[in-house]
Design a protein around this motif. Sequence first.
Motif, PDB file in Angstrom:
ATOM      1  N   TYR A 159       0.800  -1.231   0.000  1.00  0.00           N
ATOM      2  CA  TYR A 159       0.000   0.000   0.000  1.00  0.00           C
ATOM      3  C   TYR A 159       0.831   1.280   0.000  1.00  0.00           C
ATOM      4  CZ  TYR A 159      -3.596  -3.419   1.184  1.00  0.00           C
ATOM      5  OH  TYR A 159      -4.424  -4.503   1.180  1.00  0.00           O
ATOM      6  N   PRO A 160       1.938   1.384   0.752  1.00  0.00           N
ATOM      7  CA  PRO A 160       2.710   2.629   0.735  1.00  0.00           C
ATOM      8  C   PRO A 160       3.304   2.975  -0.636  1.00  0.00           C
ATOM      9  CG  PRO A 160       3.288   1.320   2.663  1.00  0.00           C
ATOM     10  CD  PRO A 160       2.459   0.451   1.783  1.00  0.00           C
ATOM     11  N   ALA A 161       3.374   2.026  -1.544  1.00  0.00           N
ATOM     12  CA  ALA A 161       3.904   2.322  -2.880  1.00  0.00           C
ATOM     13  C   ALA A 161       3.068   3.390  -3.574  1.00  0.00           C
ATOM     14  CB  ALA A 161       3.954   1.052  -3.724  1.00  0.00           C
ATOM     15  N   ALA A 185       8.587   9.845  -5.734  1.00  0.00           N
ATOM     16  CA  ALA A 185       9.703   9.767  -4.793  1.00  0.00           C
ATOM     17  C   ALA A 185      10.845   8.897  -5.298  1.00  0.00           C
ATOM     18  CB  ALA A 185       9.211   9.241  -3.451  1.00  0.00           C
ATOM     19  N   LEU A 186      10.529   7.911  -6.136  1.00  0.00           N
ATOM     20  CA  LEU A 186      11.530   6.922  -6.537  1.00  0.00           C
ATOM     21  C   LEU A 186      11.436   6.643  -8.028  1.00  0.00           C
ATOM     22  CD1 LEU A 186      10.852   4.266  -3.733  1.00  0.00           C
ATOM     23  CD2 LEU A 186      12.614   6.046  -3.699  1.00  0.00           C
ATOM     24  N   GLU A 187      12.563   6.265  -8.600  1.00  0.00           N
ATOM     25  CA  GLU A 187      12.583   5.741  -9.960  1.00  0.00           C
ATOM     26  C   GLU A 187      12.630   4.221  -9.957  1.00  0.00           C
ATOM     27  OE1 GLU A 187      12.196   7.606 -12.736  1.00  0.00           O
ATOM     28  OE2 GLU A 187      11.897   9.230 -11.291  1.00  0.00           O
ATOM     29  N   ILE A 188      13.225   3.655  -8.898  1.00  0.00           N
ATOM     30  CA  ILE A 188      13.391   2.204  -8.804  1.00  0.00           C
ATOM     31  C   ILE A 188      12.789   1.717  -7.489  1.00  0.00           C
ATOM     32  CG2 ILE A 188      15.067   0.317  -8.668  1.00  0.00           C
ATOM     33  CD1 ILE A 188      16.954   2.034 -10.369  1.00  0.00           C
ATOM     34  N   TYR A 189      11.900   0.742  -7.577  1.00  0.00           N
ATOM     35  CA  TYR A 189      11.222   0.188  -6.407  1.00  0.00           C
ATOM     36  C   TYR A 189      11.799  -1.187  -6.104  1.00  0.00           C
ATOM     37  CZ  TYR A 189       7.960   4.022  -6.353  1.00  0.00           C
ATOM     38  OH  TYR A 189       7.419   5.280  -6.239  1.00  0.00           O
ATOM     39  N   GLN A 190      12.133  -1.401  -4.814  1.00  0.00           N
ATOM     40  CA  GLN A 190      12.877  -2.591  -4.404  1.00  0.00           C
ATOM     41  C   GLN A 190      12.167  -3.350  -3.278  1.00  0.00           C
ATOM     42  OE1 GLN A 190      16.368  -0.136  -3.441  1.00  0.00           O
ATOM     43  NE2 GLN A 190      17.483  -1.247  -5.024  1.00  0.00           N
ATOM     44  N   PRO A 191      10.968  -3.865  -3.529  1.00  0.00           N
ATOM     45  CA  PRO A 191      10.315  -4.639  -2.473  1.00  0.00           C
ATOM     46  C   PRO A 191      11.133  -5.865  -2.103  1.00  0.00           C
ATOM     47  CG  PRO A 191       9.227  -5.008  -4.575  1.00  0.00           C
ATOM     48  CD  PRO A 191      10.201  -3.886  -4.788  1.00  0.00           C
ATOM     49  N   LEU A 225      10.839  -9.540  -0.758  1.00  0.00           N
ATOM     50  CA  LEU A 225       9.767 -10.529  -0.631  1.00  0.00           C
ATOM     51  C   LEU A 225       9.681 -11.145   0.748  1.00  0.00           C
ATOM     52  CD1 LEU A 225       9.692 -10.349  -3.839  1.00  0.00           C
ATOM     53  CD2 LEU A 225       8.727 -12.653  -3.671  1.00  0.00           C
ATOM     54  N   ASP A 226      10.795 -11.202   1.484  1.00  0.00           N
ATOM     55  CA  ASP A 226      10.751 -11.796   2.816  1.00  0.00           C
ATOM     56  C   ASP A 226      10.151 -10.853   3.846  1.00  0.00           C
ATOM     57  OD1 ASP A 226      13.180 -10.399   4.426  1.00  0.00           O
ATOM     58  OD2 ASP A 226      13.729 -10.669   2.339  1.00  0.00           O
ATOM     59  N   LEU A 227       9.830  -9.608   3.466  1.00  0.00           N
ATOM     60  CA  LEU A 227       9.310  -8.616   4.402  1.00  0.00           C
ATOM     61  C   LEU A 227       8.041  -7.938   3.911  1.00  0.00           C
ATOM     62  CD1 LEU A 227       9.727  -6.909   7.016  1.00  0.00           C
ATOM     63  CD2 LEU A 227      11.106  -5.340   5.633  1.00  0.00           C
ATOM     64  N   VAL A 228       7.941  -7.677   2.611  1.00  0.00           N
ATOM     65  CA  VAL A 228       6.863  -6.844   2.092  1.00  0.00           C
ATOM     66  C   VAL A 228       5.493  -7.516   2.202  1.00  0.00           C
ATOM     67  CG1 VAL A 228       6.921  -7.620  -0.325  1.00  0.00           C
ATOM     68  CG2 VAL A 228       6.317  -5.244   0.205  1.00  0.00           C
ATOM     69  N   GLY A 229       5.474  -8.838   2.300  1.00  0.00           N
ATOM     70  CA  GLY A 229       4.214  -9.567   2.327  1.00  0.00           C
ATOM     71  C   GLY A 229       4.189 -10.697   1.327  1.00  0.00           C
ATOM     72  N   GLY A 230       5.391 -11.143   0.923  1.00  0.00           N
ATOM     73  CA  GLY A 230       5.493 -12.301   0.052  1.00  0.00           C
ATOM     74  C   GLY A 230       5.219 -11.993  -1.406  1.00  0.00           C
ATOM     75  N   ILE A 231       4.886 -13.040  -2.152  1.00  0.00           N
ATOM     76  CA  ILE A 231       4.621 -12.923  -3.581  1.00  0.00           C
ATOM     77  C   ILE A 231       3.406 -12.050  -3.843  1.00  0.00           C
ATOM     78  CG2 ILE A 231       3.862 -14.252  -5.608  1.00  0.00           C
ATOM     79  CD1 ILE A 231       5.656 -16.549  -4.538  1.00  0.00           C
ATOM     80  N   THR A 232       2.383 -12.187  -3.027  1.00  0.00           N
ATOM     81  CA  THR A 232       1.156 -11.418  -3.231  1.00  0.00           C
ATOM     82  C   THR A 232       1.430  -9.922  -3.206  1.00  0.00           C
ATOM     83  OG1 THR A 232      -0.244 -13.173  -2.323  1.00  0.00           O
ATOM     84  CG2 THR A 232      -1.144 -10.932  -2.306  1.00  0.00           C
ATOM     85  N   ALA A 245       4.465  -8.303  -3.354  1.00  0.00           N
ATOM     86  CA  ALA A 245       5.476  -7.881  -4.324  1.00  0.00           C
ATOM     87  C   ALA A 245       4.892  -7.799  -5.723  1.00  0.00           C
ATOM     88  CB  ALA A 245       6.656  -8.850  -4.297  1.00  0.00           C
ATOM     89  N   ASN A 246       4.014  -8.715  -6.065  1.00  0.00           N
ATOM     90  CA  ASN A 246       3.387  -8.684  -7.385  1.00  0.00           C
ATOM     91  C   ASN A 246       2.490  -7.460  -7.534  1.00  0.00           C
ATOM     92  OD1 ASN A 246       2.946 -10.032  -9.969  1.00  0.00           O
ATOM     93  ND2 ASN A 246       0.860 -10.360  -9.246  1.00  0.00           N
ATOM     94  N   ARG A 247       1.864  -7.025  -6.447  1.00  0.00           N
ATOM     95  CA  ARG A 247       1.043  -5.812  -6.501  1.00  0.00           C
ATOM     96  C   ARG A 247       1.915  -4.566  -6.634  1.00  0.00           C
ATOM     97  NH1 ARG A 247      -3.654  -7.295  -1.992  1.00  0.00           N
ATOM     98  NH2 ARG A 247      -4.529  -9.041  -3.186  1.00  0.00           N
ATOM     99  N   VAL A 248       3.037  -4.537  -5.932  1.00  0.00           N
ATOM    100  CA  VAL A 248       3.978  -3.435  -6.128  1.00  0.00           C
ATOM    101  C   VAL A 248       4.394  -3.379  -7.599  1.00  0.00           C
ATOM    102  CG1 VAL A 248       6.263  -2.504  -5.573  1.00  0.00           C
ATOM    103  CG2 VAL A 248       4.846  -3.466  -3.755  1.00  0.00           C
TER     104      VAL A 248
END
Length: 377
Positions: free
Chosen positions: A252-254, A262-268, A270-277, A279-282
Amino acid sequence: MEITNVEPIRLERALDTITRRGGTSEQNITVTPVVVKVHTDEGITGLGESFVFDPTGEEAKFLEHGINALSKKLVGRDPREVTRLWHEMYVEVKRSGAYRALSAVDEALWDIKGKNAGQPVYELLGGQVNEIKAYATFPHFKESERLVEDAVWLSEKGFEAIKIVGASVGVKHDQERIETISEDLPEGMDLAIDVNTSYNTAEALAVAETASEHDLAWFEEPISHLDVQGMAELNERVSVPIAAYQTQTPHYPAIEHLRADALEIYQPTLDLVGGITSANRVATFVEAFDKQLVPHTFGPLINYAASLHVVAASPACSLIEFAVFDDEIDDPGEFIASPYVKNQEAVYVQDGGTISPPEGPGLGIELDEDKVEEYRV
Protein backbone atom coordinates in the motif's frame (compact mmCIF):
# COMPACT_ATOMS: atom_id res chain seq x y z
CA MET A 1 -7.61 -29.45 -0.22
CA GLU A 2 -7.02 -28.41 3.39
CA ILE A 3 -4.04 -27.22 5.38
CA THR A 4 -3.21 -29.71 8.12
CA ASN A 5 -0.13 -28.14 9.71
CA VAL A 6 2.14 -25.10 9.42
CA GLU A 7 5.70 -25.95 10.44
CA PRO A 8 8.35 -23.25 10.98
CA ILE A 9 11.98 -24.42 10.93
CA ARG A 10 14.71 -22.22 12.37
CA LEU A 11 18.08 -22.91 10.79
CA GLU A 12 21.66 -22.05 11.59
CA ARG A 13 23.27 -19.48 9.33
CA ALA A 14 25.53 -20.82 6.59
CA LEU A 15 27.41 -17.56 5.99
CA ASP A 16 29.92 -15.51 7.94
CA THR A 17 28.94 -12.09 9.26
CA ILE A 18 29.63 -8.83 7.49
CA THR A 19 29.62 -5.29 8.90
CA ARG A 20 27.03 -2.91 7.48
CA ARG A 21 26.23 0.69 8.33
CA GLY A 22 22.55 1.51 8.68
CA GLY A 23 21.22 4.83 9.91
CA THR A 24 23.72 6.12 12.46
CA SER A 25 25.19 2.82 13.61
CA GLU A 26 27.09 -0.20 12.36
CA GLN A 27 25.71 -3.74 12.50
CA ASN A 28 27.17 -7.19 12.16
CA ILE A 29 24.74 -9.03 9.90
CA THR A 30 24.32 -12.39 8.24
CA VAL A 31 21.54 -14.50 6.70
CA THR A 32 19.75 -16.54 9.38
CA PRO A 33 16.86 -18.36 7.64
CA VAL A 34 13.51 -19.60 8.86
CA VAL A 35 11.81 -22.02 6.48
CA VAL A 36 8.09 -22.72 6.65
CA LYS A 37 6.41 -25.90 5.48
CA VAL A 38 2.66 -25.74 4.90
CA HIS A 39 1.35 -29.32 4.89
CA THR A 40 -1.94 -30.39 3.28
CA ASP A 41 -4.26 -33.39 3.41
CA GLU A 42 -3.45 -34.20 -0.24
CA GLY A 43 0.26 -34.67 0.40
CA ILE A 44 1.38 -31.40 -1.18
CA THR A 45 3.75 -29.40 1.01
CA GLY A 46 4.43 -25.76 0.27
CA LEU A 47 7.77 -24.12 1.05
CA GLY A 48 8.31 -20.50 2.03
CA GLU A 49 11.09 -18.62 3.72
CA SER A 50 12.11 -15.46 5.46
CA PHE A 51 15.25 -14.57 7.38
CA VAL A 52 16.78 -12.19 9.89
CA PHE A 53 20.10 -10.36 9.82
CA ASP A 54 20.82 -11.17 13.47
CA PRO A 55 23.79 -13.59 13.62
CA THR A 56 22.83 -14.76 17.15
CA GLY A 57 19.55 -16.23 15.91
CA GLU A 58 17.54 -14.59 18.69
CA GLU A 59 15.39 -12.56 16.27
CA ALA A 60 14.61 -15.76 14.39
CA LYS A 61 12.67 -16.92 17.45
CA PHE A 62 10.24 -14.03 16.99
CA LEU A 63 9.81 -14.97 13.34
CA GLU A 64 9.07 -18.56 14.35
CA HIS A 65 6.49 -17.38 16.90
CA GLY A 66 4.89 -15.17 14.24
CA ILE A 67 4.46 -18.13 11.90
CA ASN A 68 2.96 -20.22 14.71
CA ALA A 69 0.50 -17.42 15.48
CA LEU A 70 -0.63 -17.19 11.85
CA SER A 71 -1.04 -20.96 11.65
CA LYS A 72 -4.13 -20.71 13.86
CA LYS A 73 -5.90 -18.96 10.97
CA LEU A 74 -4.71 -21.45 8.35
CA VAL A 75 -5.29 -24.99 9.58
CA GLY A 76 -8.42 -26.40 7.95
CA ARG A 77 -8.41 -23.80 5.17
CA ASP A 78 -7.92 -24.27 1.42
CA PRO A 79 -4.32 -23.15 0.65
CA ARG A 80 -5.23 -22.37 -2.95
CA GLU A 81 -7.28 -19.37 -1.79
CA VAL A 82 -4.10 -17.33 -1.53
CA THR A 83 -5.62 -13.84 -1.83
CA ARG A 84 -8.36 -14.52 0.72
CA LEU A 85 -5.88 -15.96 3.21
CA TRP A 86 -3.40 -13.10 2.66
CA HIS A 87 -6.02 -10.51 3.56
CA GLU A 88 -7.18 -12.44 6.61
CA MET A 89 -3.60 -12.75 7.86
CA TYR A 90 -2.96 -9.07 7.09
CA VAL A 91 -5.69 -8.03 9.53
CA GLU A 92 -3.57 -9.57 12.29
CA VAL A 93 -0.16 -8.65 10.90
CA LYS A 94 -0.81 -4.94 10.46
CA ARG A 95 -1.25 -4.81 14.26
CA SER A 96 1.44 -7.29 15.30
CA GLY A 97 4.08 -6.33 12.73
CA ALA A 98 4.75 -9.98 11.79
CA TYR A 99 5.38 -9.19 8.13
CA ARG A 100 8.25 -11.64 7.77
CA ALA A 101 5.97 -14.44 8.96
CA LEU A 102 3.23 -13.34 6.54
CA SER A 103 5.76 -13.24 3.70
CA ALA A 104 7.07 -16.76 4.33
CA VAL A 105 3.58 -18.25 4.62
CA ASP A 106 2.39 -16.46 1.47
CA GLU A 107 5.32 -17.91 -0.50
CA ALA A 108 4.41 -21.40 0.75
CA LEU A 109 0.78 -20.96 -0.33
CA TRP A 110 1.86 -19.94 -3.83
CA ASP A 111 4.18 -22.96 -3.88
CA ILE A 112 1.21 -25.22 -3.12
CA LYS A 113 -0.91 -23.49 -5.75
CA GLY A 114 1.76 -24.03 -8.38
CA LYS A 115 2.44 -27.63 -7.40
CA ASN A 116 -1.28 -28.39 -7.49
CA ALA A 117 -1.54 -26.86 -10.98
CA GLY A 118 1.68 -28.50 -12.17
CA GLN A 119 3.01 -25.07 -13.16
CA PRO A 120 5.82 -22.79 -11.97
CA VAL A 121 4.54 -19.77 -10.07
CA TYR A 122 5.60 -17.28 -12.73
CA GLU A 123 3.18 -18.97 -15.14
CA LEU A 124 0.35 -18.47 -12.64
CA LEU A 125 1.31 -14.78 -12.50
CA GLY A 126 0.92 -14.45 -16.26
CA GLY A 127 4.08 -15.95 -17.72
CA GLN A 128 7.60 -14.68 -18.31
CA VAL A 129 7.84 -11.26 -19.93
CA ASN A 130 11.53 -10.33 -20.14
CA GLU A 131 14.95 -11.89 -20.02
CA ILE A 132 16.31 -11.37 -16.50
CA LYS A 133 19.81 -10.03 -15.95
CA ALA A 134 21.60 -10.07 -12.59
CA TYR A 135 23.59 -7.34 -10.92
CA ALA A 136 26.09 -8.11 -8.18
CA THR A 137 25.65 -6.84 -4.66
CA PHE A 138 29.16 -6.98 -3.29
CA PRO A 139 28.96 -6.49 0.50
CA HIS A 140 32.72 -6.46 1.09
CA PHE A 141 34.52 -3.47 2.55
CA LYS A 142 37.63 -2.91 0.48
CA GLU A 143 39.68 -0.07 -0.91
CA SER A 144 38.41 1.32 -4.20
CA GLU A 145 41.26 -0.17 -6.22
CA ARG A 146 40.47 -3.67 -4.90
CA LEU A 147 36.80 -3.20 -5.74
CA VAL A 148 37.72 -2.31 -9.30
CA GLU A 149 39.68 -5.56 -9.54
CA ASP A 150 36.66 -7.47 -8.26
CA ALA A 151 34.43 -5.62 -10.73
CA VAL A 152 36.55 -7.00 -13.59
CA TRP A 153 35.99 -10.53 -12.23
CA LEU A 154 32.24 -9.93 -11.94
CA SER A 155 32.05 -8.32 -15.37
CA GLU A 156 33.69 -11.37 -16.94
CA LYS A 157 30.82 -13.43 -15.53
CA GLY A 158 28.36 -11.06 -17.19
CA PHE A 159 26.95 -9.10 -14.26
CA GLU A 160 25.26 -5.89 -15.44
CA ALA A 161 26.43 -3.79 -12.51
CA ILE A 162 28.15 -3.86 -9.14
CA LYS A 163 26.53 -2.33 -6.07
CA ILE A 164 28.80 -1.19 -3.26
CA VAL A 165 27.95 -0.21 0.30
CA GLY A 166 28.56 3.41 1.26
CA ALA A 167 28.32 5.68 4.33
CA SER A 168 30.94 3.72 6.26
CA VAL A 169 33.13 6.85 6.61
CA GLY A 170 31.15 9.80 5.29
CA VAL A 171 30.12 11.94 2.37
CA LYS A 172 33.56 12.87 1.07
CA HIS A 173 34.73 9.27 1.21
CA ASP A 174 31.67 8.12 -0.77
CA GLN A 175 32.24 10.85 -3.35
CA GLU A 176 35.86 9.81 -3.79
CA ARG A 177 34.89 6.13 -4.12
CA ILE A 178 32.27 6.95 -6.74
CA GLU A 179 34.80 8.94 -8.75
CA THR A 180 37.57 6.34 -8.54
CA ILE A 181 35.50 3.21 -9.14
CA SER A 182 33.21 4.57 -11.87
CA GLU A 183 36.15 5.83 -13.93
CA ASP A 184 37.94 2.46 -13.86
CA LEU A 185 35.05 0.01 -14.24
CA PRO A 186 35.11 -2.41 -17.17
CA GLU A 187 33.35 -1.06 -20.24
CA GLY A 188 29.61 -1.65 -20.12
CA MET A 189 29.45 -2.25 -16.37
CA ASP A 190 27.41 0.07 -14.18
CA LEU A 191 27.95 1.16 -10.59
CA ALA A 192 25.31 1.63 -7.88
CA ILE A 193 25.74 2.68 -4.25
CA ASP A 194 23.63 1.78 -1.21
CA VAL A 195 23.90 3.81 2.00
CA ASN A 196 21.12 2.05 3.97
CA THR A 197 19.27 5.24 5.05
CA SER A 198 22.43 6.63 6.67
CA TYR A 199 22.35 10.25 5.46
CA ASN A 200 20.22 13.32 6.04
CA THR A 201 18.87 15.16 3.00
CA ALA A 202 21.79 17.61 2.64
CA GLU A 203 24.38 14.83 2.87
CA ALA A 204 22.45 12.63 0.48
CA LEU A 205 22.17 15.49 -2.01
CA ALA A 206 25.95 15.96 -2.02
CA VAL A 207 26.52 12.26 -2.75
CA ALA A 208 23.67 12.19 -5.28
CA GLU A 209 25.19 15.08 -7.23
CA THR A 210 28.49 13.20 -7.53
CA ALA A 211 26.60 10.03 -8.46
CA SER A 212 24.78 12.00 -11.17
CA GLU A 213 28.01 13.41 -12.57
CA HIS A 214 29.39 9.89 -12.94
CA ASP A 215 26.18 8.33 -14.33
CA LEU A 216 25.59 5.82 -11.55
CA ALA A 217 22.86 3.28 -12.16
CA TRP A 218 21.09 4.30 -8.95
CA PHE A 219 21.50 5.68 -5.42
CA GLU A 220 19.86 3.32 -2.93
CA GLU A 221 18.16 4.28 0.33
CA PRO A 222 19.85 7.68 0.58
CA ILE A 223 17.75 8.89 3.54
CA SER A 224 15.18 7.54 5.99
CA HIS A 225 12.70 5.24 4.28
CA LEU A 226 9.92 7.14 6.07
CA ASP A 227 10.83 10.49 4.49
CA VAL A 228 8.82 10.20 1.28
CA GLN A 229 8.88 13.94 0.61
CA GLY A 230 12.65 14.08 1.13
CA MET A 231 13.19 11.32 -1.42
CA ALA A 232 10.83 13.09 -3.83
CA GLU A 233 12.91 16.28 -3.51
CA LEU A 234 16.10 14.35 -4.20
CA ASN A 235 14.53 12.59 -7.14
CA GLU A 236 13.54 15.93 -8.63
CA ARG A 237 16.91 17.63 -8.13
CA VAL A 238 19.34 14.97 -9.39
CA SER A 239 19.60 12.76 -12.46
CA VAL A 240 20.81 9.62 -10.68
CA PRO A 241 17.77 7.36 -10.12
CA ILE A 242 16.70 7.18 -6.47
CA ALA A 243 15.95 3.62 -5.32
CA ALA A 244 14.25 2.31 -2.17
CA TYR A 245 11.19 0.44 -0.79
CA GLN A 246 13.08 -2.53 0.62
CA THR A 247 11.95 -1.73 4.17
CA GLN A 248 8.33 -0.80 3.38
CA THR A 249 5.38 -3.03 4.22
CA PRO A 250 3.18 -4.13 2.52
CA HIS A 251 2.32 -2.86 -1.01
CA TYR A 252 0.00 0.00 0.00
CA PRO A 253 2.71 2.63 0.73
CA ALA A 254 3.90 2.32 -2.88
CA ILE A 255 0.91 4.43 -3.90
CA GLU A 256 2.11 7.36 -1.76
CA HIS A 257 5.63 7.03 -3.17
CA LEU A 258 4.37 6.92 -6.73
CA ARG A 259 2.07 9.90 -6.33
CA ALA A 260 4.95 11.90 -4.81
CA ASP A 261 7.33 10.75 -7.59
CA ALA A 262 9.70 9.77 -4.79
CA LEU A 263 11.53 6.92 -6.54
CA GLU A 264 12.58 5.74 -9.96
CA ILE A 265 13.39 2.20 -8.80
CA TYR A 266 11.22 0.19 -6.41
CA GLN A 267 12.88 -2.59 -4.40
CA PRO A 268 10.32 -4.64 -2.47
CA THR A 269 11.83 -7.36 -0.32
CA LEU A 270 9.77 -10.53 -0.63
CA ASP A 271 10.75 -11.80 2.82
CA LEU A 272 9.31 -8.62 4.40
CA VAL A 273 6.86 -6.84 2.09
CA GLY A 274 4.21 -9.57 2.33
CA GLY A 275 5.49 -12.30 0.05
CA ILE A 276 4.62 -12.92 -3.58
CA THR A 277 1.16 -11.42 -3.23
CA SER A 278 2.41 -8.02 -2.08
CA ALA A 279 5.48 -7.88 -4.32
CA ASN A 280 3.39 -8.68 -7.39
CA ARG A 281 1.04 -5.81 -6.50
CA VAL A 282 3.98 -3.44 -6.13
CA ALA A 283 5.08 -4.59 -9.59
CA THR A 284 1.66 -3.73 -11.01
CA PHE A 285 1.63 -0.27 -9.42
CA VAL A 286 5.16 0.47 -10.61
CA GLU A 287 4.43 -0.58 -14.19
CA ALA A 288 1.39 1.72 -14.27
CA PHE A 289 3.58 4.71 -13.34
CA ASP A 290 6.36 3.78 -15.79
CA LYS A 291 8.91 3.13 -13.03
CA GLN A 292 11.30 0.20 -12.59
CA LEU A 293 11.04 -2.82 -10.31
CA VAL A 294 14.33 -4.27 -9.04
CA PRO A 295 13.56 -6.37 -5.93
CA HIS A 296 15.88 -6.42 -2.95
CA THR A 297 17.00 -10.06 -2.71
CA PHE A 298 19.80 -10.20 -0.16
CA GLY A 299 18.79 -13.46 1.47
CA PRO A 300 18.35 -17.26 1.30
CA LEU A 301 17.38 -19.37 -1.69
CA ILE A 302 13.69 -20.29 -1.27
CA ASN A 303 12.87 -16.63 -0.83
CA TYR A 304 15.18 -15.73 -3.74
CA ALA A 305 13.35 -18.16 -5.99
CA ALA A 306 10.06 -16.51 -5.04
CA SER A 307 11.55 -13.16 -6.08
CA LEU A 308 12.61 -14.60 -9.43
CA HIS A 309 9.07 -15.73 -10.18
CA VAL A 310 7.69 -12.23 -9.52
CA VAL A 311 10.44 -10.61 -11.59
CA ALA A 312 9.88 -12.97 -14.53
CA ALA A 313 6.20 -12.02 -14.75
CA SER A 314 6.62 -8.24 -14.46
CA PRO A 315 6.96 -5.97 -17.51
CA ALA A 316 8.49 -3.37 -15.15
CA CYS A 317 11.49 -5.55 -14.36
CA SER A 318 14.43 -7.06 -16.21
CA LEU A 319 17.08 -6.87 -13.48
CA ILE A 320 17.52 -8.59 -10.13
CA GLU A 321 20.01 -8.42 -7.28
CA PHE A 322 22.42 -11.31 -6.72
CA ALA A 323 24.55 -11.20 -3.57
CA VAL A 324 28.12 -12.41 -4.06
CA PHE A 325 28.84 -13.37 -0.46
CA ASP A 326 32.21 -15.01 -1.13
CA ASP A 327 34.85 -12.98 -2.95
CA GLU A 328 37.14 -16.01 -3.31
CA ILE A 329 34.68 -18.41 -4.93
CA ASP A 330 35.61 -19.73 -8.39
CA ASP A 331 32.21 -18.91 -9.91
CA PRO A 332 30.43 -15.79 -8.57
CA GLY A 333 27.20 -16.97 -10.20
CA GLU A 334 26.76 -19.81 -7.70
CA PHE A 335 24.20 -19.39 -4.93
CA ILE A 336 25.90 -20.44 -1.68
CA ALA A 337 23.67 -19.19 1.14
CA SER A 338 21.36 -22.22 1.40
CA PRO A 339 23.15 -25.61 1.57
CA TYR A 340 19.91 -27.18 2.89
CA VAL A 341 18.35 -26.81 -0.58
CA LYS A 342 18.84 -29.97 -2.67
CA ASN A 343 18.69 -28.23 -6.06
CA GLN A 344 20.64 -25.09 -5.20
CA GLU A 345 21.93 -25.11 -8.77
CA ALA A 346 18.40 -24.24 -9.98
CA VAL A 347 19.22 -20.63 -9.05
CA TYR A 348 22.36 -19.71 -10.96
CA VAL A 349 23.72 -16.73 -12.87
CA GLN A 350 24.68 -17.99 -16.31
CA ASP A 351 27.73 -16.79 -18.20
CA GLY A 352 26.51 -13.59 -19.79
CA GLY A 353 24.70 -12.53 -16.62
CA THR A 354 21.24 -14.00 -17.20
CA ILE A 355 19.24 -15.80 -14.52
CA SER A 356 15.90 -17.62 -14.66
CA PRO A 357 13.33 -18.85 -12.15
CA PRO A 358 13.33 -22.59 -11.46
CA GLU A 359 11.16 -24.49 -13.94
CA GLY A 360 9.65 -27.04 -11.54
CA PRO A 361 6.06 -26.75 -10.27
CA GLY A 362 5.45 -24.07 -7.64
CA LEU A 363 8.64 -22.32 -6.62
CA GLY A 364 10.64 -25.23 -8.05
CA ILE A 365 12.72 -25.75 -4.91
CA GLU A 366 13.44 -29.03 -3.12
CA LEU A 367 14.87 -29.44 0.36
CA ASP A 368 17.69 -31.76 1.34
CA GLU A 369 16.01 -33.09 4.49
CA ASP A 370 19.26 -34.44 5.93
CA LYS A 371 20.84 -31.00 5.60
CA VAL A 372 17.73 -29.39 7.07
CA GLU A 373 18.16 -31.53 10.18
CA GLU A 374 21.87 -30.70 10.26
CA TYR A 375 21.16 -26.95 10.25
CA ARG A 376 17.97 -27.06 12.34
CA VAL A 377 18.21 -25.16 15.63
